[in-house]
Design a protein around this motif. Structure first.
Motif, short mmCIF file in Angstrom:
data_model
loop_
_atom_site.label_atom_id
_atom_site.label_comp_id
_atom_site.label_asym_id
_atom_site.label_seq_id
_atom_site.Cartn_x
_atom_site.Cartn_y
_atom_site.Cartn_z
N TYR A 104 40.84 16.75 -24.25
CA TYR A 104 41.83 17.50 -25.04
C TYR A 104 43.02 17.90 -24.15
O TYR A 104 44.18 17.67 -24.49
N GLU A 105 42.68 18.49 -23.00
CA GLU A 105 43.70 18.99 -22.07
C GLU A 105 44.62 17.84 -21.60
O GLU A 105 45.83 17.99 -21.52
N SER A 161 41.61 19.52 -31.03
CA SER A 161 41.78 20.95 -30.77
C SER A 161 40.86 21.37 -29.64
O SER A 161 39.80 20.76 -29.43
N ARG A 162 41.29 22.42 -28.93
CA ARG A 162 40.48 22.90 -27.81
C ARG A 162 39.11 23.40 -28.30
O ARG A 162 38.08 23.12 -27.71
N THR A 163 39.12 24.12 -29.42
CA THR A 163 37.86 24.67 -29.95
C THR A 163 36.88 23.54 -30.24
O THR A 163 35.70 23.63 -29.91
N PHE A 164 37.38 22.49 -30.87
CA PHE A 164 36.50 21.37 -31.21
C PHE A 164 35.93 20.73 -29.94
O PHE A 164 34.73 20.46 -29.84
N GLN A 197 35.55 22.12 -27.06
CA GLN A 197 34.58 23.05 -26.44
C GLN A 197 33.24 23.02 -27.17
O GLN A 197 32.18 23.13 -26.56
N GLN A 198 33.31 22.82 -28.48
CA GLN A 198 32.05 22.72 -29.24
C GLN A 198 31.27 21.47 -28.81
O GLN A 198 30.05 21.50 -28.67
N LEU A 199 31.99 20.38 -28.60
CA LEU A 199 31.31 19.16 -28.14
C LEU A 199 30.68 19.41 -26.76
O LEU A 199 29.55 18.99 -26.50
N ASP A 200 31.40 20.11 -25.89
CA ASP A 200 30.85 20.40 -24.55
C ASP A 200 29.60 21.27 -24.67
O ASP A 200 28.63 21.07 -23.94
N ALA A 201 29.64 22.23 -25.58
CA ALA A 201 28.51 23.16 -25.72
C ALA A 201 27.25 22.41 -26.14
O ALA A 201 26.13 22.79 -25.80
N LYS A 202 27.45 21.32 -26.89
CA LYS A 202 26.29 20.55 -27.38
C LYS A 202 25.92 19.40 -26.45
O LYS A 202 24.98 18.66 -26.72
N ASP A 203 26.68 19.24 -25.37
CA ASP A 203 26.48 18.07 -24.49
C ASP A 203 25.30 18.29 -23.54
O ASP A 203 25.35 19.16 -22.68
#
Ligand code: PLP
Length: 425
Positions: free
Chosen positions: A412-413, A6-9, A11-17
């Motif tokens: 994801y995309e 999912s996009r949200t998931f 994005q969460q990984l990116d936020a923590k990267d």
């Protein structure tokens, strides 16, 4: 870790990267007015924004100082190549004096052959992998012929087992033992360019030495991608290009490793030139060659500083981040890409096959995907819809999400675009 498609998931990984901020340090090609999803860092890495300044500095110094730039430039040109050793040695696991930058990859491999392929009637065979990168095949074959041997006899190719996509270490070791005292050199690509398989370089190097052969590695797909410990593995020599994972620009200079045990060894021949001469005496124009200390003795011509400048810019970032952090993200983003591929495969009932080893120890950034029944049409669809992967005959796309600049949302995309491509076909 439990992944979600999912996009949200993502994005969460990116936020923590912790490496996410480096994405902005690179220039992305635009497709349909958006940053491309770039999977070809294993072919040509993206341009670091800082590279332009490094090149501009040289252009300005050239304009301002002309010939005096060799000594007056902010980064003087006469020893520009020496600025790499400290940082580059950390990327490949070497001592700084074992590393130098010069020429391009195939040229350096030829130069290394001058030192490390000196066949005799009894010991003349070279072990390499079947379907090695073509330039390596041409290089090895021409060296063998140059020394008066028949490639059919002198080149021993490692084979995969029928129906398998990857080489087995046990088979490689058995072949080295079988060729035994006829083996002059083992020379393999450290990461296979087609499948992304990482070879067990430590064990293979040991086995080559056990039969009395030299062992060298083509690290085109390994440098800046996987953990290397060239010195500790006792590798004899290695060379790599810098335009793939090292992001240093098309045709940029190659790196070269020569084990310190061969420095200053008189019985190791070498092709020589003035940039390998003792630098304190280089401009005295003496007739007798006095080698520089270390791998720099293998230098020949004056350094191509314009080509080296982006490499230096990029290396700065490698130094800042370090291979361990890059590898940590690499493992996670590649695992996420693999998960996405499997999810899409299930959703559209397709038949992809990831031919890269599943085991993290045996792979780096690249996943090679065999597209049973899909083919070039799907590849073209991806290209037109924002993705830049790479196509290899007969039916493989290579996907290498470089950890420096690829995001989890890209993965994801990509999955969504892939799904649409299959459904629309
Ligand atoms: C494994 C491998 N070896 C050799 C080469 C040739 O490199 P160069 O053209 O810089 O000599 C490449 C280029 O992509 C490569 O991938």
């Amino acid at each position: 870790m439990q992944f979600e498609n999912s996009r949200t998931f993502a994005q969460q990984l990116d936020a923590k990267d912790p490496l996410a901020k480096y994405r902005n340090e690179f220039i992305f090609p635009q497709i349909n007015n958006k940053d491309a999803i770039y999977f070809t860092g294993n072919s040509l890495g993206l341009q670091p924004r800082s590279a332009q300044n490094y090149v501009n500095d040289i252009m300005s110094d050239w304009g301002n100082f002309a010939v005096e730039g060799h000594f007056q430039a902010e980064k003087p040109w006469w020893d520009y190549h020496e600025r790499f050793a400290e940082q580059l040695s950390k990327v490949v696991g070497a001592k700084p004096k074992e590393v130098t930058v010069m020429n391009t990859l195939t040229v350096n491999l030829h130069l290394m052959m001058v030192s490390f392929y000196r066949p005799t009637k009894k010991r003349y065979k070279i072990i390499c992998e079947e379907k090695a990168f073509p330039s390596d095949q041409y290089m090895i074959s021409s060296q063998v012929r140059f020394h008066g041997f028949d490639p059919e006899d002198a080149i021993v190719e490692l084979k995969k087992r029928d129906g398998e996509h990857n080489f087995r270490t046990e088979d490689i070791l058995a072949k080295i033992e079988e060729v035994g005292e006829e083996c002059a050199l083992v020379l393999i690509g450290g990461v296979n360019y087609y499948t992304g398989q990482v070879f067990d370089m430590k064990t293979i190097t040991e086995a080559g030495h056990k039969v009395g052969a030299f062992v060298g590695w083509d690290l085109a797909h390994a440098a800046g991608n996987i953990k290397l410990e060239l010195h500790d593995w006792d590798v004899d020599f290695a060379a790599w290009c810098s335009y793939k994972y090292m992001n240093s620009g098309p045709g940029s200079a190659s790196g070269c490793f020569v084990n310190e045990k061969y420095h200053n060894q008189k019985d190791i021949p070498r092709f020589e030139g003035w940039w390998g001469h003792n630098k304190d005496r280089r401009f005295l124009m003496e007739p007798e060659f006095q080698p520089e200390d270390g791998a720099n003795a293998w230098q020949i011509s004056n350094a191509p500083v314009l080509a080296l400048a982006p490499y230096l810019a990029s290396l700065q970032m490698f130094d800042e981040v370090g291979m361990d952090a890059l590898i940590e993200k690499r493992n996670k983003i590649v695992a996420y890409l693999e998960f996405i591929l499997h999810e899409i495969d299930k959703e559209v009932d397709s038949t992809f096959e990831v031919i890269t080893p599943a085991n993290q120890e045996e792979r780096g950034t690249q996943l090679s995907v065999f597209l049973h029944g899909e083919g070039k049409e799907l590849f073209n669809y991806l290209m037109q819809n924002g993705v830049i992967p790479d196509w290899r005959e007969p039916n493989v796309i290579r996907l290498a999400p470089a950890p420096f600049y690829c995001s989890y949302e890209d993965m994801y995309e990509f999955g969504q675009i892939l799904k649409r491509g299959i459904l629309e076909k």
